[in-house]
Design a protein around this motif. Structure first.
Motif, PDB file in Angstrom:
ATOM      1  N   HIS A 220       0.825  -1.205   0.000  1.00  0.00           N
ATOM      2  CA  HIS A 220       0.000   0.000   0.000  1.00  0.00           C
ATOM      3  C   HIS A 220       0.863   1.260   0.000  1.00  0.00           C
ATOM      4  O   HIS A 220       0.365   2.346   0.307  1.00  0.00           O
ATOM      5  N   ASN A 221       2.134   1.109  -0.344  1.00  0.00           N
ATOM      6  CA  ASN A 221       3.040   2.249  -0.439  1.00  0.00           C
ATOM      7  C   ASN A 221       3.467   2.402  -1.893  1.00  0.00           C
ATOM      8  O   ASN A 221       4.207   1.568  -2.427  1.00  0.00           O
ATOM      9  N   MET A 222       2.983   3.455  -2.548  1.00  0.00           N
ATOM     10  CA  MET A 222       3.232   3.634  -3.972  1.00  0.00           C
ATOM     11  C   MET A 222       4.718   3.750  -4.295  1.00  0.00           C
ATOM     12  O   MET A 222       5.171   3.266  -5.332  1.00  0.00           O
ATOM     13  N   LYS A 223       5.488   4.365  -3.401  1.00  0.00           N
ATOM     14  CA  LYS A 223       6.927   4.513  -3.660  1.00  0.00           C
ATOM     15  C   LYS A 223       7.619   3.151  -3.646  1.00  0.00           C
ATOM     16  O   LYS A 223       8.442   2.853  -4.529  1.00  0.00           O
ATOM     17  N   GLU A 224       7.286   2.308  -2.685  1.00  0.00           N
ATOM     18  CA  GLU A 224       7.900   0.980  -2.635  1.00  0.00           C
ATOM     19  C   GLU A 224       7.459   0.130  -3.825  1.00  0.00           C
ATOM     20  O   GLU A 224       8.271  -0.611  -4.402  1.00  0.00           O
ATOM     21  N   LEU A 225       6.188   0.225  -4.193  1.00  0.00           N
ATOM     22  CA  LEU A 225       5.705  -0.488  -5.380  1.00  0.00           C
ATOM     23  C   LEU A 225       6.448  -0.013  -6.623  1.00  0.00           C
ATOM     24  O   LEU A 225       6.903  -0.812  -7.448  1.00  0.00           O
ATOM     25  N   ASN A 226       6.569   1.298  -6.766  1.00  0.00           N
ATOM     26  CA  ASN A 226       7.245   1.868  -7.922  1.00  0.00           C
ATOM     27  C   ASN A 226       8.684   1.368  -8.038  1.00  0.00           C
ATOM     28  O   ASN A 226       9.117   0.935  -9.110  1.00  0.00           O
TER      29      ASN A 226
END
Length: 297
Positions: A220-226
């Motif tokens: 649920h963390n867009m930066k980590e997903l990115n």
């Protein structure tokens, strides 16, 4: 497939948060229109689907059969109540189709039929098939001289299926670096907590043992997903030979307080009172997510 990536700055982070919020709300509306749905598992993987469709995947809704398009397979096909809104919002089908979700005469059912739902690469529902499909897509691209990424989202409970591990082994054997397996590790399945029914941990170490590059992230963390998805794409572009696994540590029903981390919301329906409570919870959740982006970007 892009050679370079747009900067992941605060503006981009907030753009993705807004889109994910819109899609979570549309998922709830779809479940209400249809009378029910697998809402919990749809919300847990919504952030992953949002960033794939709205930042990374090479797609054209006006040409859904573009030969070198990136492929996406929702192996946990019961989460279609969330996947269908993603496809509709992206432009593959009109929103009116969601208004009769899973009702008589609807093109969009509880499990998506690729013969009826534009943009859906493969019909899924029976668990344990999605990684095999992604491997097949990747091998077909190799034979046809086409280069595209193949993403598949599986459920953690779904990893109980032995067919997944055959496909995981095959992707490594055939050096399919354009296969990215994303495990929606929400720690709940239909009958209870995954650890109580059939534990899959340490899931990251298991993928490593099968020859994968592994990233474990807050799903649920867009930066980590990115960062994890960028790394997977760069690995392929740079001639890497290992497939990638991204373990998404998530919550079932993410964003809706009475659903979150509750396996009883594997499947359910929302009356007016519950719907209002859910939307109010999403208001708070979206605010918290934006505050995190403002602080950490």
């Amino acid at each position: 497939m892009p050679a370079d990536f747009k900067p992941f700055d605060k503006q981009e982070w907030l753009r993705l948060e807004k889109k994910a919020d819109e899609l979570r709300r549309l998922t709830l509306k779809t479940a209400i229109w249809g009378g029910s749905g697998h809402v919990g598992g749809a919300l847990s993987c919504m952030d992953a689907m949002t960033i794939l469709y709205h930042r990374f995947m090479k797609l054209d809704p006006k040409d859904s059969k573009m030969p070198d398009r990136d492929r996406f397979v929702l192996s946990k096909g019961h989460a279609a109540v969330g996947y269908a809104p993603v496809l509709v919002d992206f432009g593959y089908m009109p929103e009116e189709e969601l208004h009769i979700f899973n009702l008589t005469g609807a093109k969009i059912g509880m499990h998506l039929d690729s013969n009826k739902v534009n943009g859906c690469e493969f019909s899924t529902g029976s668990l344990g098939h999605g990684i095999s499909i992604a491997v097949g897509f990747a091998l077909a691209g190799r034979v046809n001289g086409l280069d595209y990424m193949n993403y598949v989202i599986t459920g953690d409970g779904e990893m109980n299926e032995g067919s997944n591990w055959e496909a995981i082994m095959a992707a490594a054997q055939f050096k399919l670096s354009n296969v990215v397996v994303m495990v929606d590790n929400n720690k709940c399945m239909i009958d209870g907590r995954t650890v109580d029914e059939m534990s899959i941990e340490p899931i990251d170490k298991k993928f490593e043992a099968f020859g994968y590059i592994v990233h474990r992230v807050d799903g649920h963390n867009m930066k980590e997903l990115n960062d994890a998805i960028e790394a997977a794409i760069k690995n392929h572009q740079d001639g890497g030979e290992q497939p990638t696994a991204i373990i998404l540590d998530t919550f079932k029903g993410a964003g809706v307080d009475f659903m979150q981390d509750n396996y009883l919301w594997h499947y359910g329906s929302l009356d007016e009172e519950k719907a209002n409570q859910a939307y109010a919870s999403l208001d708070k959740y979206y605010k918290e997510r934006c505050e995190r982006a403002e602080k950490e970007a």
